[in-house]
Write an enzyme that holds these catalytic residues in place. Structure first.
Site, PDB file in Angstrom:
ATOM      1  N   SER A 288       0.834  -1.206   0.000  1.00  0.00           N
ATOM      2  CA  SER A 288       0.000   0.000   0.000  1.00  0.00           C
ATOM      3  C   SER A 288       0.870   1.258   0.000  1.00  0.00           C
ATOM      4  CB  SER A 288      -0.893   0.005   1.249  1.00  0.00           C
ATOM      5  OG  SER A 288      -1.719  -1.133   1.259  1.00  0.00           O
TER       6      SER A 288
ATOM      7  N   GLU B 100      -4.635  -3.805  -6.629  1.00  0.00           N
ATOM      8  CA  GLU B 100      -4.912  -2.464  -7.197  1.00  0.00           C
ATOM      9  C   GLU B 100      -5.401  -1.495  -6.105  1.00  0.00           C
ATOM     10  OE1 GLU B 100      -3.740  -2.401 -11.124  1.00  0.00           O
ATOM     11  OE2 GLU B 100      -5.284  -0.951 -10.610  1.00  0.00           O
TER      12      GLU B 100
HETATM   13  C1  LIG Z   1      -2.940 -12.155  -6.670  1.00  0.00           C
HETATM   14  C2  LIG Z   1      -2.244 -10.834  -6.630  1.00  0.00           C
HETATM   15  C3  LIG Z   1      -1.828 -10.234  -7.815  1.00  0.00           C
HETATM   16  C4  LIG Z   1      -1.154  -9.016  -7.790  1.00  0.00           C
HETATM   17  N1  LIG Z   1      -0.667  -8.496  -8.957  1.00  0.00           N
HETATM   18  C5  LIG Z   1       0.182  -7.418  -8.910  1.00  0.00           C
HETATM   19  C6  LIG Z   1       0.892  -6.980 -10.079  1.00  0.00           C
HETATM   20  O1  LIG Z   1       0.697  -7.531 -11.180  1.00  0.00           O
HETATM   21  N2  LIG Z   1       1.773  -5.972  -9.957  1.00  0.00           N
HETATM   22  C7  LIG Z   1       2.005  -5.339  -8.769  1.00  0.00           C
HETATM   23  O2  LIG Z   1       2.822  -4.439  -8.717  1.00  0.00           O
HETATM   24  N3  LIG Z   1       1.336  -5.728  -7.631  1.00  0.00           N
HETATM   25  C8  LIG Z   1       0.444  -6.758  -7.675  1.00  0.00           C
HETATM   26  N4  LIG Z   1      -0.192  -7.175  -6.527  1.00  0.00           N
HETATM   27  C9  LIG Z   1       0.097  -6.503  -5.258  1.00  0.00           C
HETATM   28  C10 LIG Z   1      -1.089  -5.767  -4.653  1.00  0.00           C
HETATM   29  O3  LIG Z   1      -1.361  -4.595  -5.347  1.00  0.00           O
HETATM   30  C11 LIG Z   1      -0.753  -5.552  -3.156  1.00  0.00           C
HETATM   31  O4  LIG Z   1      -0.873  -6.815  -2.530  1.00  0.00           O
HETATM   32  C12 LIG Z   1      -1.659  -4.546  -2.501  1.00  0.00           C
HETATM   33  O5  LIG Z   1      -1.384  -3.249  -2.978  1.00  0.00           O
HETATM   34  C13 LIG Z   1      -1.552  -4.547  -0.974  1.00  0.00           C
HETATM   35  O6  LIG Z   1      -0.230  -4.490  -0.558  1.00  0.00           O
HETATM   36  P1  LIG Z   1       0.305  -5.522   0.565  1.00  0.00           P
HETATM   37  O7  LIG Z   1      -0.082  -6.883   0.109  1.00  0.00           O
HETATM   38  O8  LIG Z   1       1.741  -5.256   0.786  1.00  0.00           O
HETATM   39  O9  LIG Z   1      -0.538  -5.193   1.851  1.00  0.00           O
HETATM   40  P2  LIG Z   1      -0.200  -4.092   2.972  1.00  0.00           P
HETATM   41  O10 LIG Z   1       0.032  -2.779   2.306  1.00  0.00           O
HETATM   42  O11 LIG Z   1       0.843  -4.611   3.873  1.00  0.00           O
HETATM   43  O12 LIG Z   1      -1.591  -4.006   3.747  1.00  0.00           O
HETATM   44  C14 LIG Z   1      -1.948  -4.929   4.764  1.00  0.00           C
HETATM   45  C15 LIG Z   1      -3.261  -4.446   5.397  1.00  0.00           C
HETATM   46  O13 LIG Z   1      -3.056  -3.171   6.012  1.00  0.00           O
HETATM   47  C16 LIG Z   1      -3.998  -2.244   5.507  1.00  0.00           C
HETATM   48  N5  LIG Z   1      -3.389  -0.902   5.438  1.00  0.00           N
HETATM   49  C17 LIG Z   1      -2.167  -0.557   4.986  1.00  0.00           C
HETATM   50  N6  LIG Z   1      -1.970   0.771   5.066  1.00  0.00           N
HETATM   51  C18 LIG Z   1      -3.108   1.291   5.581  1.00  0.00           C
HETATM   52  C19 LIG Z   1      -3.570   2.605   5.893  1.00  0.00           C
HETATM   53  N7  LIG Z   1      -2.780   3.674   5.686  1.00  0.00           N
HETATM   54  N8  LIG Z   1      -4.805   2.753   6.416  1.00  0.00           N
HETATM   55  C20 LIG Z   1      -5.608   1.688   6.611  1.00  0.00           C
HETATM   56  N9  LIG Z   1      -5.248   0.418   6.330  1.00  0.00           N
HETATM   57  C21 LIG Z   1      -4.030   0.223   5.820  1.00  0.00           C
HETATM   58  C22 LIG Z   1      -4.332  -2.751   4.114  1.00  0.00           C
HETATM   59  O14 LIG Z   1      -5.579  -2.226   3.656  1.00  0.00           O
HETATM   60  C23 LIG Z   1      -4.371  -4.248   4.372  1.00  0.00           C
HETATM   61  O15 LIG Z   1      -5.602  -4.621   4.893  1.00  0.00           O
HETATM   62  C24 LIG Z   1      -0.924  -8.365  -6.558  1.00  0.00           C
HETATM   63  C25 LIG Z   1      -1.376  -8.965  -5.363  1.00  0.00           C
HETATM   64  C26 LIG Z   1      -2.008 -10.180  -5.378  1.00  0.00           C
HETATM   65  C27 LIG Z   1      -2.417 -10.804  -4.081  1.00  0.00           C
END
Ligand SMILES: Cc1cc2nc3c(=O)[nH]c(=O)nc-3n(C[C@H](O)[C@H](O)[C@H](O)COP(=O)(O)OP(=O)(O)OC[C@H]3O[C@@H](n4cnc5c(N)ncnc54)[C@H](O)[C@@H]3O)c2cc1C
Length: 409
Positions: A136, A389
């Site tokens: 994120s 996304e």
């Molecule tokens: C199947 C799959 C395909 C994907 N494909 C791509 C791709 O092609 N290219 C690419 O670049 N990425 C891709 N992603 C990555 C995806 O965009 C990220 O997983 C997503 O942005 C969330 O990041 P994170 O998993 O690190 O979660 P984190 O950012 O660690 O979040 C964990 C939790 O904390 C919450 N959180 C974090 N910050 C805050 C805040 N400020 N306020 C409130 N809540 C918060 C989040 O909402 C979530 O519930 C993919 C992910 C998956 C699972």
């Protein structure tokens, strides 16, 4: 003032029906198999390429539909077929948009066709932004791109994660830090051409849902790409960085942030359309089941407890689609997203898919809990729509900040 209508025109209806036919005849019957195999369904991609559905031409035609509905309508139908297989088909489009948004005409002409290959030699592409410590929080990105002026080459080092088609893609689009002082304004995007030494696939993830779509880490170890692979070119990057440094010095930056936000607002409705497709698929299965399953001597739909759930499911799906269509129309017509309407559409459609698929499992009872019925898979698949996304929480953050002007945390 143009006539107001919710009706698709004849051409849009023809495209919708054609994509629906492929989803019903080719994707749906293969969905359970590829979910179990947890592999990219290459034979289906080849079949889609053979009929022109998996092609740059088709994607571009929908992308440039002046009503904005081309992409959401086709996407909903594909994801109605199956989310994992559909993401294998649409994943390349996400990378292509990364080049269309930032690349020069020459870069678009050189690289986007290579992302798709052709019917005899089908290829896929990947967009690599997320990192283990930058999900994120995109500004926490660490992958570095350093310019080697003597050779006119960029050198990339870092690890990307969660990359759809990562490592199996012909062309990778990689976002990297060129100026660490500038946070997300110091990022730039690069093409990594096929066969470039130093790029390798790391861990391939075993996932909860959309298992027919390949997701993996991408490791960049001293990857050297020619200067021509910097999207937009060096002069434009230098100008952009100079402006960002000036704004950092003077405390400005609103305009740059707004431009980045407009790009996200325009792309998020496409993810909303995916969620609508999955939700509609589960709703249809549940409706049919409720009409045929008999308990207490009558179909279970005779009970308000079941029928009202179906009424709510359909209402939410239609509301989600309207939000998706509104945001898509706004994006194409250059309307300002003054209430983050793109994020709204993705948030509501994603949450709808989660809720509706859970209700569908409930309506199918024990059968809904087994892999003999598709709602079990649809429920697992739907979980992705509130995560990738931008998670639902991040969408709410964007909407709340846009509405209030307050930098809510
Ligand atoms: C199947 C799959 C395909 C994907 N494909 C791509 C791709 O092609 N290219 C690419 O670049 N990425 C891709 N992603 C990555 C995806 O965009 C990220 O997983 C997503 O942005 C969330 O990041 P994170 O998993 O690190 O979660 P984190 O950012 O660690 O979040 C964990 C939790 O904390 C919450 N959180 C974090 N910050 C805050 C805040 N400020 N306020 C409130 N809540 C918060 C989040 O909402 C979530 O519930 C993919 C992910 C998956 C699972």
């Amino acid at each position: 003032m143009a006539e107001f209508s919710f009706e698709l025109d004849e051409e849009q209806r023809a495209v919708r029906d054609w994509v629906h036919g492929f989803a019903a005849d080719v994707i749906r019957p293969a969905a359970a198999e590829w979910d179990e195999r947890e592999e990219t369904p290459w034979p289906i991609l080849r079949e889609a390429a053979r009929i022109g559905l998996y092609s740059l031409d088709f994607y571009a035609q929908q992308y440039f539909d002046p009503t904005g509905l081309g992409i959401p309508v086709a996407t909903e139908e594909l994801f109605w077929g199956d989310a994992g297989i559909a993401l294998s088909i649409m994943g390349t489009g996400l990378a292509a948009v990364g080049v269309l948004a930032n690349g020069t005409e020459e870069q678009v002409g050189t690289w986007v066709p290579q992302m798709y290959g052709d019917a005899d030699d089908v290829k896929v592409a990947a967009f690599c932004s997320s990192e283990p410590d930058a999900g994120s929080d995109v500004a926490a990105m660490r992958t570095r791109a350093v310019y080697d002026e003597a050779k006119d080459e960029w050198v990339l080092n870092g690890t990307k994660t969660w990359v759809t088609n990562g490592g199996i893609a012909h062309v990778h689009v990689v976002v990297a830090v060129v100026d660490p002082e500038l946070g997300s304004r110091g990022h730039a995007s690069f093409i990594v051409p096929p066969g470039t030494p130093g790029l390798s696939q790391g861990q391939k993830f075993k996932k909860h849902g959309i298992r027919a779509s390949h997701t993996a880490e991408v490791v960049l170890d001293g990857v050297r790409v020619p200067g021509s692979c910097l999207l937009g070119g060096k002069d434009k990057l230098d100008e952009r960085l100079a402006r960002a440094r000036e704004r950092a010095r003077t405390g400005g930056g609103e305009r740059v942030r707004n431009a980045a936000m407009a790009t996200f607002e325009a792309s998020r409705p496409a993810v909303g359309a995916m969620a609508v497709g999955t939700a509609r698929a589960a709703y249809e299965v549940a409706l049919e089941y409720a009409k045929t399953r008999t308990q207490f001597g009558r179909p279970i739909i005779d009970n308000q407890g079941v029928a009202f759930q179906l009424a709510d499911m359909r209402t939410r799906i239609d509301a989600a689609r309207l939000l998706v269509w509104r945001a898509s129309w706004m994006a194409v017509n250059g309307r300002p997203f003054t209430a983050a309407e793109g994020s709204m559409s993705k948030l509501f459609a994603g949450e709808t898919a989660r809720t509706v698929t859970a209700q569908a499992v409930q309506i199918l009872g024990g059968n809904g809990f087994t892999r003999d019925y598709p709602v079990e898979r649809m429920h697992r698949d739907a979980a992705i729509y509130t995560i990738f996304e931008g998670t639902s929480e991040i969408q709410r953050l964007v909407i709340a900040r846009t509405l209030s002007g307050v930098h809510i945390r």
